[in-house]
Each structure stands twice: as structure tokens, then as C-alpha cells.
Design a protein around this motif. Structure first.
Motif, mmCIF file in Angstrom:
data_model
loop_
_atom_site.group_PDB
_atom_site.id
_atom_site.type_symbol
_atom_site.label_atom_id
_atom_site.label_comp_id
_atom_site.label_asym_id
_atom_site.label_seq_id
_atom_site.Cartn_x
_atom_site.Cartn_y
_atom_site.Cartn_z
ATOM 1 N N ALA A 85 116.365 32.287 89.165
ATOM 2 C CA ALA A 85 115.404 32.630 87.949
ATOM 3 C C ALA A 85 116.308 32.788 87.086
ATOM 4 O O ALA A 85 117.113 33.708 87.116
ATOM 5 N N GLU A 87 116.886 33.749 82.256
ATOM 6 C CA GLU A 87 116.211 34.140 81.453
ATOM 7 C C GLU A 87 115.238 33.216 80.549
ATOM 8 O O GLU A 87 114.388 33.574 80.167
ATOM 9 N N ASP A 88 116.042 32.110 80.280
ATOM 10 C CA ASP A 88 115.615 30.955 79.581
ATOM 11 C C ASP A 88 116.064 29.886 79.987
ATOM 12 O O ASP A 88 117.053 29.089 79.839
ATOM 13 N N VAL A 89 114.948 29.096 80.552
ATOM 14 C CA VAL A 89 115.155 27.787 81.167
ATOM 15 C C VAL A 89 115.563 26.612 80.076
ATOM 16 O O VAL A 89 116.446 25.910 80.245
ATOM 17 N N LYS A 115 108.845 24.393 84.378
ATOM 18 C CA LYS A 115 109.973 23.457 84.006
ATOM 19 C C LYS A 115 110.850 23.830 85.036
ATOM 20 O O LYS A 115 111.524 25.013 85.128
ATOM 21 N N GLN A 116 111.398 22.838 85.989
ATOM 22 C CA GLN A 116 112.332 22.906 87.047
ATOM 23 C C GLN A 116 113.506 22.485 86.755
ATOM 24 O O GLN A 116 113.404 21.070 86.539
ATOM 25 N N HIS A 130 114.862 27.797 87.149
ATOM 26 C CA HIS A 130 113.528 27.895 86.560
ATOM 27 C C HIS A 130 113.299 29.140 85.755
ATOM 28 O O HIS A 130 113.922 30.420 86.014
ATOM 29 N N GLN A 131 112.361 29.142 84.905
ATOM 30 C CA GLN A 131 111.976 30.580 84.057
ATOM 31 C C GLN A 131 111.697 31.811 85.018
ATOM 32 O O GLN A 131 110.656 31.579 86.013
ATOM 33 N N LYS A 132 112.269 32.922 84.820
ATOM 34 C CA LYS A 132 111.676 34.090 85.659
ATOM 35 C C LYS A 132 110.667 34.387 85.691
ATOM 36 O O LYS A 132 109.784 34.494 86.686
ATOM 37 N N ASN A 133 109.796 34.550 84.437
ATOM 38 C CA ASN A 133 108.440 34.898 84.310
ATOM 39 C C ASN A 133 107.503 34.083 84.653
ATOM 40 O O ASN A 133 106.245 34.124 84.604
ATOM 41 N N GLU A 134 108.072 32.626 85.291
ATOM 42 C CA GLU A 134 106.876 31.737 85.675
ATOM 43 C C GLU A 134 106.038 32.167 86.881
ATOM 44 O O GLU A 134 104.957 31.820 86.834
#
Length: 148
Positions: A85, A87-89, A115-116, A130-134
Motif C-alpha cells: 500500500a 501513499e499515492d498510487v 487502481k492497481q 495500490h492506494q493505502k486507504n482504498e
């Protein structure tokens, strides 16, 4: 700008559908690890998410043959991988482009905003970014935004 990795999110094991059942029995039965009941429905992928005590997960990804998301040889996101994960994908993707790192993406497979990015390390191991908070283990998508 460097890619800011925040955590190991999961380890994914790509297996046949029959082995997926055995894997679930091993992790949830023998090792007594809880199964994540909020696993997203991933069309064409049978499997389970198993929660580990530190918040990471084991993703058991069942598919008999290449998954419907395969983008070619060595580009099947259902194959064995680790997921990090960040911070910013989008910034991570820009860094991959700037450095000329080969990658492939999956967008919106299990969630409308997921988004992966998938890359391979020098030994050929697949790494998902991928985005941490997803998504957090055990938390439905609707609750994830408020829980980070």
C-alpha cells in the motif's frame, strides 16, 4: 520523487479452485486465522481473504488457468505476489513511468475506484502497488474512507 510505501497489505497466492478450498481450510482451520467476510466479489476469481493479527492479509486467489484479468505471459495479477500500500498510487505510477519501469495496471476490477499497478522485482517476483486507504482488511469499502 520516491514511491512512499506505507505497509505490506497482503500476500496473494494464485492457486486452482480446488486448492483454494484446501488453502482456506489450512489458514482458517488449522491456523485458526479469521476469514474476511467482507471480501469483494471479484468476477471470475474464486477465493478467500484471511486476516492476520497485524492487519495484513493472505489472499487466496482461485482460477483454473489464466485469470480473466491476465494481460499476457507473466502479467496475471492472480499469480503469486505481494501487495504494498502506498501513499499515492498516481504518484507511484508517475515514478514508474519516469524511471522506465515496465508495469501493467488493473482499474476498477473489484471496486469503482481501485487502481492497481503490477511490477516485477529483479528476481521476477510480482509486486502489486495500490492506494493505502482504498481498503483495509475486514472493513467494507463503504467504511474504508472513514477509517483510512
Amino acid at each position: 520523487m520516491p514511491i512512499k510505501v506505507l505497509e505490506l497489505h497482503h500476500v496473494g497466492f494464485g492457486v486452482t479452485n480446488a486448492v483454494a478450498e484446501e488453502m482456506r481450510d489450512f489458514y482458517a482451520g488449522l491456523l485458526q486465522l479469521p476469514q474476511d467476510a467482507t471480501r469483494w466479489n471479484i468476477p471470475g476469481i474464486h477465493g478467500y481473504w484471511i486476516n492476520l493479527p497485524n492487519g495484513t492479509q493472505v489472499h487466496i486467489l482461485g482460477s483454473d488457468g489464466p485469470s480473466p484479468y491476465a494481460k499476457g505471459p507473466g502479467k496475471d495479477p492472480v499469480n503469486n505476489h505481494i501487495a504494498l500500500a502506498v501513499e499515492d498510487v498516481l504518484a507511484a505510477e508517475a515514478e514508474l513511468i519516469a524511471r522506465g519501469v515496465e508495469y501493467f495496471t488493473l482499474d476498477n476490477v473489484a471496486s469503482p475506484s481501485l487502481k492497481q499497478l503490477f511490477i516485477h522485482d529483479p528476481a521476477g517476483n510480482m509486486v502489486e502497488i495500490h492506494q493505502k486507504n482504498e481498503r483495509r482488511p475486514g472493513i467494507a469499502k463503504e467504511s474504508a474512507a472513514s477509517n483510512g
